[in-house]
Write a protein that holds these residues in place. Structure first.
Motif, PDB file in Angstrom:
ATOM      1  N   ALA A 478       0.834  -1.207   0.000  1.00 18.87           N
ATOM      2  CA  ALA A 478       0.000   0.000   0.000  1.00 18.87           C
ATOM      3  C   ALA A 478       0.869   1.257   0.000  1.00 18.87           C
ATOM      4  CB  ALA A 478      -0.926  -0.008   1.215  1.00 18.87           C
ATOM      5  N   VAL A 479       1.920   1.266   0.796  1.00 21.24           N
ATOM      6  CA  VAL A 479       2.789   2.444   0.881  1.00 21.24           C
ATOM      7  C   VAL A 479       3.570   2.641  -0.411  1.00 21.24           C
ATOM      8  CG1 VAL A 479       4.862   3.362   2.002  1.00 21.24           C
ATOM      9  CG2 VAL A 479       2.981   2.470   3.388  1.00 21.24           C
ATOM     10  N   LEU A 480       4.144   1.568  -0.951  1.00 22.61           N
ATOM     11  CA  LEU A 480       4.958   1.695  -2.161  1.00 22.61           C
ATOM     12  C   LEU A 480       4.112   2.045  -3.373  1.00 22.61           C
ATOM     13  CD1 LEU A 480       7.514  -1.250  -1.749  1.00 22.61           C
ATOM     14  CD2 LEU A 480       7.802   1.178  -1.206  1.00 22.61           C
ATOM     15  N   ALA A 481       2.816   1.751  -3.316  1.00 18.14           N
ATOM     16  CA  ALA A 481       1.940   2.083  -4.445  1.00 18.14           C
ATOM     17  C   ALA A 481       1.707   3.591  -4.548  1.00 18.14           C
ATOM     18  CB  ALA A 481       0.609   1.347  -4.310  1.00 18.14           C
ATOM     19  N   ASP A 482       1.782   4.304  -3.424  1.00 24.38           N
ATOM     20  CA  ASP A 482       1.507   5.755  -3.447  1.00 24.38           C
ATOM     21  C   ASP A 482       2.251   6.438  -2.299  1.00 24.38           C
ATOM     22  OD1 ASP A 482       0.551   8.251  -3.960  1.00 24.38           O
ATOM     23  OD2 ASP A 482      -1.537   7.820  -3.392  1.00 24.38           O
TER      24      ASP A 482
END
Length: 535
Positions: A478-482
Motif C-alpha cells: 500500500a505504501v509503495l503504491a503511493d
C-alpha cells in the motif's frame, strides 16, 4: 578528574544529571545535558564507568564524569548461606564447588604422577624419591577415588540448586518474596534487590560535593540516588530540586528473575514522591505514571526527537553522510525500505525478512551494525536470510551518528518499525519514529498502541498486525503504491518543527526555570556555532 569548582560563576546554577550507563550510547541523556548547558546551566553528568576507572569529557559545555560502581551487594543472600534444607548435600556456593572439584583433580593427578615416577625410575630414569611404592599409594588412590565421587555428587547438587534458584521463582522463593512485599511494602527492595544500594554508595559523595541546585535523575535506578541526594541537601538547608526523567514503564520491563521486578517497582515507588517534577517520553506513559504513583500533576512529555543542528564538537571528525542507496548497491528506482535499530527477538526483524519472499523487487537496508561486537541475534537473522534466499536484497549497514540518521535514511522509499507487543513497546514513541519522520519517510509500523495511533492520526503511514507477515506485506504494498500520499502528512504546519530536540529542549528548560524561578532564563549560549545537520 577536573576540579569540582568548574564554572561556578554561571548565572543559572548547577545541574547534576545522573544515568546508570556509560553515557556514550544514550542519545537522550547526551542531548539533555548539552541543551541544558547551552541554556546557561552548569551541567555535570554522572554515569557508570565500564572499566572501574574514572573518566571525564565534555558534551558541548556539559561535563561528563563516569564513576566506578563496585557491586559487592550483587550476590544474593542465599549464595552466601549453606542450603541446609533445600539441598543438604550441595556446597555453600558454586565457587566452593568449583574449588573442591579442582582440588580433588589435583590430588588424583599428583598420585598418578608419583606412581609414574616410581615406574620411570625402575627403567633407569632419575627421580625415584618423588614417587612411592604401589602398596604405599594404594590407600591414597582408593581414598581419592571415593572422595572424587563424593565431590562430584555434591557439585551436581550445587549446580542443580543454582539452576533452580537462578530465576528465584520456586515455590519457596515466591513465598519469601511475597512475605517481604507484605511486610515492607515499598521498602521491600532492601531485601529483594539490595544491589540497588551499590548505586547510592558509588554516587552519593560525588553528588554531595557538587552541591547542586537541581538534580535530573534519568530513569528508575537513578531516581532513588537522586532522591536521596536531594533529601540530604534539603535536610542540610539547601532546597535542591529533583527532576525525574522516566524513560520506561518499570512494571512492563522483562524481569531478570522473580525478585527483580517487584524490587525495582518498590524502589521507584518509594522515591517517586520526592520529585518536584516528572518528565517522560510519551503521553501514554505520562498517564500511567500519574496513576501508578498518585502524582498531583501529569508528567510533562519530552519526546525522544532528533537533533537537527548538532554542536561543532559532534560533527568534528565525522565524515559526510553516507549514500544509502550506494551502500546497498541499488539505483533510484529500486524499492528500498529502511530499518534502523538493534536486532533482537522482540523487535520483529524476522517479519521484514520473511516479507521479502512476497516482495520480489524490494530491498531492505538494515542499519543495525554497532561498532565492535555485533548483536548476538544478528547471526540468527543472517541464517534466516540465507535460508529464505533473500541475501542479495538484505543489506546490513553500520550505525551512523544520531544527528545523521534522518538524512542517511531519507533516500529510502519507506521506513519500517515492526516491534512486537510488549508493555513498554505499547507506550513508545521511539527515537527512530521521529528520525524517520524528519526524513519524511512513509512509515510501516506494527499495531503497538502509541505509535500506531500516531501514524493513523497523522496519515504518515500504514499499520499492520505485529508478527503477521501477510499483513505486513499488505502494508508495504500500500505504501509503495503511493508514497507521496503518506509523505504529504509531513506538510502539516508545525508538525516536524515540534518533533525536534531543539523544541523539546525548550520544554526541558521551561521546567528547570519553573523550579528555580530566581534563575532567570538567558539566551542560549552554545559552545560555538551550531552546525546544520542537513547542510
Amino acid at each position: 578528574m577536573e576540579p569540582e569548582n568548574t564554572t561556578q560563576n554561571k548565572p543559572r546554577g548547577r545541574v547534576v544529571m545522573l544515568v546508570d550507563n556509560g553515557v556514550k550510547g544514550d542519545s537522550r541523556v547526551q542531548k539533555a545535558a548539552r541543551s541544558a548547558a547551552d541554556a546557561g546551566w552548569d551541567v555535570v553528568l554522572f554515569g557508570v564507568s565500564p572499566d572501574g576507572e574514572k573518566h571525564s569529557w565534555k558534551v558541548g559545555s556539559a561535563e561528563v564524569r563516569l564513576i566506578p560502581k563496585p557491586g559487592p551487594l550483587n550476590p544474593r543472600r542465599h549464595d552466601m548461606r549453606r542450603p541446609l534444607f533445600r539441598r543438604p548435600l550441595a556446597y555453600r556456593s558454586p565457587q566452593v564447588a568449583r574449588y573442591r572439584v579442582q582440588a580433588v583433580k589435583a590430588w588424583r593427578s599428583d598420585l598418578s604422577f608419583r606412581q609414574a615416577a616410581v615406574k620411570a625410575a625402575r627403567a633407569g630414569h632419575p627421580g625415584r624419591s618423588a614417587g612411592g611404592s604401589k602398596a604405599r599409594l594404594l590407600v591414597p588412590r582408593v581414598s581419592s577415588k571415593v572422595y572424587s565421587k563424593w565431590v562430584a555428587l555434591r557439585a551436581r547438587e550445587t549446580t542443580d540448586l543454582q539452576q533452580r534458584r537462578s530465576m528465584l521463582d520456586a515455590r519457596l522463593d515466591r513465598a519469601t518474596t511475597a512475605l517481604w512485599q507484605g511486610l515492607m511494602k515499598q521498602r521491600s527492595w532492601r531485601r529483594l534487590t539490595p544491589n540497588l544500594w551499590d548505586f547510592e554508595l558509588a554516587f552519593a559523595k560525588h553528588i554531595d560535593k557538587l552541591k547542586p541546585d537541581l538534580i535530573h535523575a534519568h530513569d528508575f535506578k537513578m531516581l532513588g540516588v537522586g532522591a536521596r541526594a536531594a533529601v540530604r541537601a534539603r535536610a542540610a538547608g539547601r532546597p535542591v530540586k529533583l527532576v525525574w526523567d522516566a524513560h520506561e514503564y518499570v512494571p512492563g520491563l522483562p524481569p531478570r528473575h522473580g525478585r527483580w521486578l517487584p524490587g525495582h517497582v518498590a524502589w521507584e515507588k518509594e522515591h517517586a514522591v520526592f520529585a518536584d517534577a516528572v518528565i517522560t517520553v510519551s503521553p501514554a506513559l505520562a498517564e500511567l505514571l500519574k496513576k501508578g504513583h498518585g502524582l498531583s500533576q501529569l508528567p510533562t512529555v519530552v519526546l525522544n526527537a532528533p537533533v537537527l543542528s548538532p554542536g561543532p564538537d559532534e560533527v568534528a571528525g565525522a565524515g559526510p553522510v553516507p549514500d544509502l542507496r550506494e551502500l546497498c548497491g541499488v539505483g533510484p528506482n529500486t524499492p528500498l525500505l529502511a530499518y534502523v535499530g538493534g536486532i533482537n527477538p522482540v523487535r520483529g526483524v524476522e517479519t521484514i525478512v520473511e516479507g521479502l519472499t512476497q516482495l520480489p523487487d524490494v530491498h531492505v537496508a538494515m542499519v543495525s551494525v554497532p561498532p565492535g561486537k555485533p548483536y548476538a541475534a544478528t547471526a540468527t537473522i543472517r541464517k534466516l536470510v540465507d535460508k529464505l534466499g533473500v541475501g542479495d536484497r538484505v543489506h546490513f549497514l553500520p550505525f551512523v551518528p544520531h544527528w545523521q540518521v534522518a538524512e542517511f535514511v531519507a533516500p529510502a522509499d519507506a521506513a519500517v518499525s515492526p516491534l512486537h507487543h510488549l508493555a513498554n513497546h505499547e507506550l513508545a514513541l521511539s527515537n527512530k519514529f521521529f528520525e524517520y519522520s524528519q526524513a519524511r519517510l512513509p512509515q510501516i509500523v506494527s499495531d503497538i498502541r502509541t505509535m500506531s495511533e500516531m501514524v493513523r492520526s497523522t496519515g504518515q503511514g500504514e499499520v499492520f498486525r505485529a508478527q503477521d507477515t501477510d499483513d505486513y506485506v499488505r502494508a508495504v504494498k500500500a505504501v509503495l503504491a503511493d508514497p507521496e500520499r503518506y509523505r504529504a502528512a509531513y506538510d502539516k504546519p508545525g508538525l516536524l518543527e515540534k518533533w525536534t530536540w531543539e523544541a523539546q529542549a525548550e520544554i526541558l528548560d521551561g521546567i528547570y526555570s519553573r523550579l528555580l524561578p530566581d534563575r532567570p532564563r538567558i539566551a542560549a549560549q552554545p559552545s560555538g556555532s551550531r552546525a546544520d545537520a542537513r547542510a
